[in-house]
Scaffold this motif. Structure first.
Motif, short mmCIF file in Angstrom:
data_model
loop_
_atom_site.label_atom_id
_atom_site.label_comp_id
_atom_site.label_asym_id
_atom_site.label_seq_id
_atom_site.Cartn_x
_atom_site.Cartn_y
_atom_site.Cartn_z
N SER A 180 -9.96 -3.11 -7.58
CA SER A 180 -10.46 -2.32 -6.45
C SER A 180 -9.30 -1.90 -5.55
O SER A 180 -9.27 -0.75 -5.06
CB SER A 180 -11.48 -3.14 -5.65
N SER A 181 -8.38 -2.80 -5.31
CA SER A 181 -7.21 -2.45 -4.49
C SER A 181 -6.37 -1.37 -5.18
O SER A 181 -5.89 -0.43 -4.52
CB SER A 181 -6.36 -3.70 -4.24
N LYS A 233 -8.23 1.94 -4.86
CA LYS A 233 -8.19 2.44 -3.48
C LYS A 233 -6.84 3.05 -3.16
O LYS A 233 -6.75 4.13 -2.55
CB LYS A 233 -8.50 1.29 -2.53
N GLU A 234 -5.78 2.40 -3.57
CA GLU A 234 -4.45 2.91 -3.30
C GLU A 234 -4.20 4.20 -4.07
O GLU A 234 -3.55 5.12 -3.56
CB GLU A 234 -3.39 1.86 -3.67
N LEU A 237 1.01 -1.64 -2.39
CA LEU A 237 -0.02 -2.37 -1.65
C LEU A 237 0.52 -2.71 -0.28
O LEU A 237 1.04 -3.79 -0.05
CB LEU A 237 -0.40 -3.64 -2.43
N ASP A 249 -4.13 -6.89 4.40
CA ASP A 249 -5.30 -7.48 3.74
C ASP A 249 -5.19 -7.35 2.24
O ASP A 249 -5.50 -8.29 1.48
CB ASP A 249 -6.58 -6.81 4.24
N ALA A 250 -4.75 -6.18 1.80
CA ALA A 250 -4.62 -5.97 0.36
C ALA A 250 -3.57 -6.90 -0.23
O ALA A 250 -3.73 -7.46 -1.32
CB ALA A 250 -4.25 -4.51 0.07
N LYS A 251 -2.46 -7.07 0.51
CA LYS A 251 -1.42 -7.99 0.02
C LYS A 251 -1.96 -9.41 -0.11
O LYS A 251 -1.76 -10.09 -1.11
CB LYS A 251 -0.23 -7.99 0.98
N LYS A 283 -5.08 -10.48 -0.39
CA LYS A 283 -6.06 -10.62 -1.47
C LYS A 283 -5.39 -10.58 -2.83
O LYS A 283 -5.72 -11.36 -3.74
CB LYS A 283 -7.09 -9.48 -1.38
N PHE A 284 -4.42 -9.67 -2.97
CA PHE A 284 -3.74 -9.53 -4.26
C PHE A 284 -3.02 -10.83 -4.66
O PHE A 284 -3.17 -11.34 -5.76
CB PHE A 284 -2.74 -8.37 -4.18
#
Length: 1164
Positions: A1105-1106, A1109-1110, A1133, A1137-1139, A1141-1142
């Motif tokens: 998903s990330s 989105k990117e 990323l 938040d994305a970092k 979660k990743f």
């Protein structure tokens, strides 16, 4: 002063002080001393002028050392208590007579007492009183300067402003304008000009470097460390740890604090004070109140200055006394040597007696008769008899003509013979002059015989010993004044003098000069110094080398500069043959061991290892074997490749030669290394220390030549090895190329001819007579080889480094010991273990030797030693048998792969390997064909494109149409590797068509294994493949496979495909992807994959998903022109938040750890 013991890098006295003492001595006359005056210590005679010493710290005129102002006040005060002179009158008198500084002192004292005089205040507040009134140059003015003249200030002898540092520099160059300016100004006024705080010349380079050094020293001592670091960075051209770097050949001055405290010693800072009441009437005070205390204070200061100066003179005279005492000792030794020469040669004695009788005063010749002294002629002339007749007389000066024991050149012998046969004669004038008048008259010749240099110039040496004495005295003064780049020219002089000089102290000083001659000697200069040290050692013998040269090395062992430590390390090796054997095995060995363990410079440790090798060539103490073994291990473990290389080139061969003489090469040295390797393998079950394994194995490899030489020298035929008749030459390729001459077997044996004879007998012995009674060879065959083969079977076959190391070791071993030895002793032992049958790969029974590293090491280390036809056939057959046996037994192919990787690194074996693979292509068993197809993947990367087109691709096309689907699937990785490495378009199109048939042919739609292999191959080769192939073939087919996977009903197959797709998309995300491909294939494929992961693996779904989105954000930015360039999803990323979660989800993944191995590959 006499040059008894002079430090060549210190200058104790300035030239001005020396000239002053010379002027004082020359201006004295005998009549002065005969006047009979009673002179006290504070009232010297007029011609000796010790008052000059006082005037350097005093600026006002003086009478007998008392300032005029003080005399005036004392005279006034001594006239009687009734007589009172006003202070204003005293001030007017001082200003009128130009006693400006005295008036200034009076003005200051009156200010402190609260009684300021308007006259003095107005005078000192008017700047016009201190300006020059005319344009007359200072040189043309009289000493009595009128009002407004310059105020002269004498340079203090206790501060740096009185020292001319440039005089002592190595450069010695002065600016021309400075010379002109200083010539126009008198010396005293020039000093005043330089030291004036108002008029200062620009700072010189050497002055700046000296002050920088003192400032940095002050900062460090007072804990201003950060400021010191900044200051050092701003002056990076200067070394603040070494005073010698300043460039001044003078001792380091005191620190800034000491200079500050001493700078005002010449001026009275302490003042006595009295308490004065407000209502006191000045008329009630005594008349001499204002004059009595200043006079007493001035006298005390003057007496203190006189005492200081006299103490300084006493110290100078004491040092001169010591030097003269040392010179007297030398002269006494010269007298004894002369007496021995006189007693051995009666003729010379007769001439000496006659010369003494001819001398009117009967004085002995100066300097023991070893010099032609020009002062002697003057003294004899002046002391001649007053009753000399009018007839011309002749004075004869006879010199000693003793021949030297050493061989001299013909011109020198001719010169000495002329001196011995012909006496030097001088005509005396027919005059009646008193000796005193004669001497006084000659004093106007301006001969400087009272200084050190004048004393040396005034006497000429006429024997070898006197020449050595003269050089010993003069060289310490010559060396500091020679340019650094040319000081090696002095090495012959220093060495010869150090060899032949009779005084041990002087010899030590000269050798100290030799080792400190150049601050940072380069290679050529070090070689020159070492050559001189060896020549010195050969000349003087081991005792003096130990007593005189070794201490110099010991002093420099921790020197700041690595070049100086390098000189010490090289000197220890160069001097090893000339040292006593006890010193070699104790002191020198300890010095080198300390430097090897502690020195930080690679080049120093490299030289230490080489010198240790030389020591090992001369040591004969068996108790030092263990120390030598530890030194070998320490050198091999050094982090520097230079040191390790020197260990293999020098130390190990020398140590092995010593072990051979001790008889423990086979009994201790080699077994010790094998034991360490076995211990390493036992400890390495969870991770082998490959560095230590390489260290021990490389040491064994360096010992192979020495081991073979032991076999030859202890063979049954050694006694028959004699050089008779024509000896067959040794083939150039008989031995592997040695890393150094010390590892050449011919060098170890003695000569190439001797080695040729031994080799001929060696081959004959092995082929016809056997090994009975050959203990050294039997040890190799029965103990050494079996232990090595056992070690090889225990190493990890997946470690390409270990396999390569052992392969090179066996290759060198077999090439050194010869083809007959390899065929009859080495190969049979391997073949006995590698019995090529299915039983040998039965892991359950423990017979899995074919899966170990023994296979690649035997194939690449033993079977490749010789490259004849039968050897190649043997290698091909062995590989074919191994491939067949492993395939039919369903055993791991790691050993076969390791063999192909090791052999594939050499292009000479590509054809041979293709022959082996073609054997597998046409084999009847599908398992063998599958193995052959997988081996092509390893071979493609190293083979040239011609062979790929002619041999590899046809074989893969053949296998891709194999009846067995497993064989066809096995070709996919090889096809992918071709797409990654080959550039020929026709070849790429053929491979592309074949891969397309796998993907589009209906018969492969349900082949789960084929789809898995294709996706895995696309993820591996996609980032490095041709962009057109990636854009037109890889991405569209990945999109189709992701779309089809959404329809998969079998959950296990669906998760397998999804996992492989995730890895492939992660790797391809680092590539440049066009907008069209992003919209049409990449993003749709990611969405399809996310659909699968939502149901099967939620942790993967978050990452997908990330990524989606990117990608969408990037596409929007591209649409409005805010972002351009390549798309790098894994690196974009940027949201916190994305970092988070990743990274958190990456740590929670439960699938294979290698699934994201290609995510962060370098973008092409």
């Amino acid at each position: 002063m006499a040059a008894g013991n002079v430090n060549p890098f210190n200058v104790s006295d300035s030239e001005e002080e020396e000239e002053q003492r010379q002027d004082e001595d020359t201006e004295r006359s005998p009549s002065d001393e005969a006047q009979g005056h009673s002179l006290g210590p504070f009232s010297p005679p007029a011609y000796s002028e010790p008052a000059v010493l006082l005037s350097s710290n005093r600026t006002s005129p003086s009478v007998d050392g008392i300032p005029a102002s003080a005399a005036a006040v004392a005279g006034i005060g001594g006239g009687g208590a009734e007589t009172r002179v006003s202070l204003d009158a005293i001030a007017a008198k001082l200003l009128q007579d130009q006693y400006i500084l005295t008036a200034l002192e009076l003005h200051t004292e009156l200010l402190e007492a609260g009684r300021e005089l308007p006259r003095l205040r107005d005078y000192f507040s008017n700047p016009g009183n201190f300006e020059r009134q005319s344009g007359t140059p200072p040189a043309c003015k009289e000493q009595g300067v009128g009002p407004g003249g310059p105020l002269n200030r004498a340079g203090s002898i206790s501060t740096l402003d009185s020292l001319d540092f440039a005089r002592y520099s190595d450069d010695g160059n002065r600016e021309s304008d400075e010379k002109v300016a200083e010539c126009e100004i008198p010396s005293q006024e020039r000093k005043n000009y330089k030291s004036s705080p108002e008029i200062q010349e620009p700072i010189r380079t050497l002055e700046k470097r000296a002050l920088n050094f003192l400032v940095n020293e002050y900062l460090l001592k007072n804990e201003y460390k950060l400021t010191s670091i900044t200051f050092s960075d701003e002056n990076d051209d200067q070394d603040f740890e070494l005073w010698d770097d300043v460039g001044l050949n003078i001792p380091k001055p005191p620190d800034l604090l000491q200079l500050y405290r001493n700078c005002g010693n010449s001026l009275p800072l302490h003042r006595d004070t009295v308490d004065v009441a407000v209502s006191v009437d000045l008329n009630d005070l005594p008349g001499d109140y204002f004059t009595q205390e200043p006079v007493q204070q001035t006298e005390a200061v003057q007496q203190q200055e006189v005492v200081q100066e006299l103490e300084y003179q006493i110290s100078l005279l004491n040092s001169e006394k010591q030097s003269l005492a040392e010179q007297i000792k030398k002269l006494q030794s010269d007298i004894q040597a002369l007496q021995r020469n006189v007693s051995s040669e009666p003729t010379s004695a007769v001439k000496l007696i006659q010369s003494k009788e001819d001398t009117p005063c009967g004085k002995p010749p100066l300097d023991n008769g070893q010099y032609l002294d020009i002062r002697g002629v003057t003294e004899m002339d002046s002391s001649s008899d007053a009753n000399t007749t009018k007839t011309s007389t002749t004075t004869t000066v006879t010199t000693d003509c003793t021949e030297s024991t050493t061989t001299a050149t013909q011109p020198y012998n001719k010169l000495k013979s002329q001196q011995g046969k012909t006496s030097v004669q001088f005509d005396q004038p027919n005059r009646k002059l008193s000796p005193v008048f004669h001497q006084a008259l000659l004093s106007f010749c301006r001969m400087s015989a009272d200084s050190r240099l004048g004393s040396e110039v005034s006497r000429i040496a006429d024997s070898e010993q006197s020449v050595m004495l003269m050089l010993g005295r003069c060289l310490p003064h010559i060396v500091p004044n020679v340019l650094l780049a040319k000081r090696e020219e002095l090495i012959p002089l220093i060495l010869c003098t150090a060899c032949l000089h009779p005084e041990p102290k002087e010899r030590d000083q000269l050798l100290h000069i030799l080792f400190n001659l150049i601050k940072r000697p380069d290679d050529e200069q070090r070689q020159m110094i070492l050559t001189g040290c060896v020549a010195f050692a050969r000349h003087v013998g081991p005792t003096r080398v130990e007593a005189e040269l070794l201490p110099q090395c010991w002093e420099q062992i921790n020197h700041k500069y690595p070049e100086r430590r390098l000189l010490v390390a090289e000197a220890c090796g160069a001097l090893a043959p000339y040292l006593p054997k006890e010193i070699r095995s104790s002191l020198v060995l300890s010095m080198l061991q300390q430097m090897l363990a502690e020195d930080k410079a690679d080049m120093v440790r490299e030289a230490v290892v080489k010198s240790l090798g030389i020591i090992m060539g001369y040591i004969d103490d068996p108790d030092k074997y263990s120390q030598g073994f530890e030194l070998m291990l320490l050198s091999l473990g050094d982090p520097s490749e230079r040191v390790v290389s020197a260990t293999h080139q020098v130390f190990i061969p020398a140590f092995a030669a010593w072990c051979t003489e001790l008889g423990n090469l086979q009994s201790q040295l080699i077994p010790s290394l094998l034991t360490r390797i076995e211990k390493l393998l036992k400890q390495g079950e969870y991770g082998l220390d490959e560095h230590k394994l390489h260290m021990y194995l490389s040491a064994l490899q360096s010992l192979i030549p020495s081991l073979f030489a032991v076999l030859l020298q202890n063979a049954p035929f050694t006694s028959r090895a004699k050089l008779q008749g024509d000896v067959p030459p040794i083939e150039v390729t008989r031995f592997p190329r040695p890393v150094s001459p010390l590892q050449d077997v011919a060098t170890i044996v003695g000569s190439r001819e001797q080695l040729a004879v031994l080799l001929q007998l060696y081959d004959h012995q092995l082929q016809h007579e056997g090994t009975t009674g050959w203990d050294s060879l039997l040890w190799v065959v029965n103990q050494f080889l079996p232990q090595l083969i056992d070690i090889v079977g225990r190493i990890n076959v997946a470690s390409s480094t270990c396999v390569h190391e052992f392969s090179r070791f066996f290759w060198r071993l077999c090439r050194t010991f010869g083809k007959i030895f390899t065929n009859t002793k080495v190969k049979p032992q391997f073949q006995e273990i590698l019995r090529l049958s299915e039983e040998n790969v039965d892991a359950s029974a423990g017979n899995d030797i074919l899966t170990k590293a023994t296979v690649p090491i035997y194939a690449t280390g033993v079977l490749t030693c010789y490259n004849q036809e039968e050897d190649r056939k043997l290698l091909i057959g062995f590989l074919e048998d191994v491939m067949t046996t492993l395939s039919l037994s369903h055993a791991p192919l790691d050993s076969l792969k390791a063999s192909f990787v090791e052999l594939g690194a050499n292009p000479a074996y590509h054809e041979l390997l293709l022959t082996v693979l073609w054997y597998g292509v046409v084999h009847t068993s599908a398992l063998v064909r599958c193995t052959a197809a997988r081996m092509f993947e390893l071979l493609v990367k190293g083979v040239n494109e011609t062979l790929v087109a002619q041999r590899v691709v046809p074989a893969l096309i053949t296998l891709s149409s194999d009846p067995e689907i497993s064989v066809r699937i096995s070709t996919i990785p090889a096809f992918g590797t071709i797409m990654e490495t080959v550039t020929q378009k026709e070849l790429l199109e053929r491979v592309k068509m074949q891969l397309a048939s796998f993907l589009e042919d209906p018969q492969y739609q349900d082949q789960h294994s084929l789809h898995m292999e294709i996706i895995k191959t696309f993820g591996r080769v996609g980032p490095n493949a041709e962009p057109r192939f990636r854009d037109e073939f890889v991405l569209p087919h990945l999109h189709k496979l992701a779309l089809c996977n959404n329809q998969q009903t079998v959950e296990s197959k669906r998760i397998d495909i999804a996992t492989q797709l995730f890895e492939a998309y992660s790797a391809l995300s680092c590539c440049f992807i066009s907008e069209e491909l992003m919209v049409n294939h990449f993003l749709p494929g990611l969405r399809c994959l996310r659909t699968d992961m939502e149901q099967l693996s939620p942790e993967h779904e978050v990452i997908l998903s990330s990524m989606i989105k990117e990608c969408e954000i990037k596409m929007e930015n591209k649409g409005i022109g805010e972002a351009q360039g390549s798309i790098s999803i894994a690196a974009s990323l940027v949201g916190e938040d994305a970092k988070t979660k990743f990274l958190s989800k990456m740590g929670q993944l439960t699938t294979s750890g290698a699934m994201l191995a290609n995510v962060f590959q370098r973008k092409k």
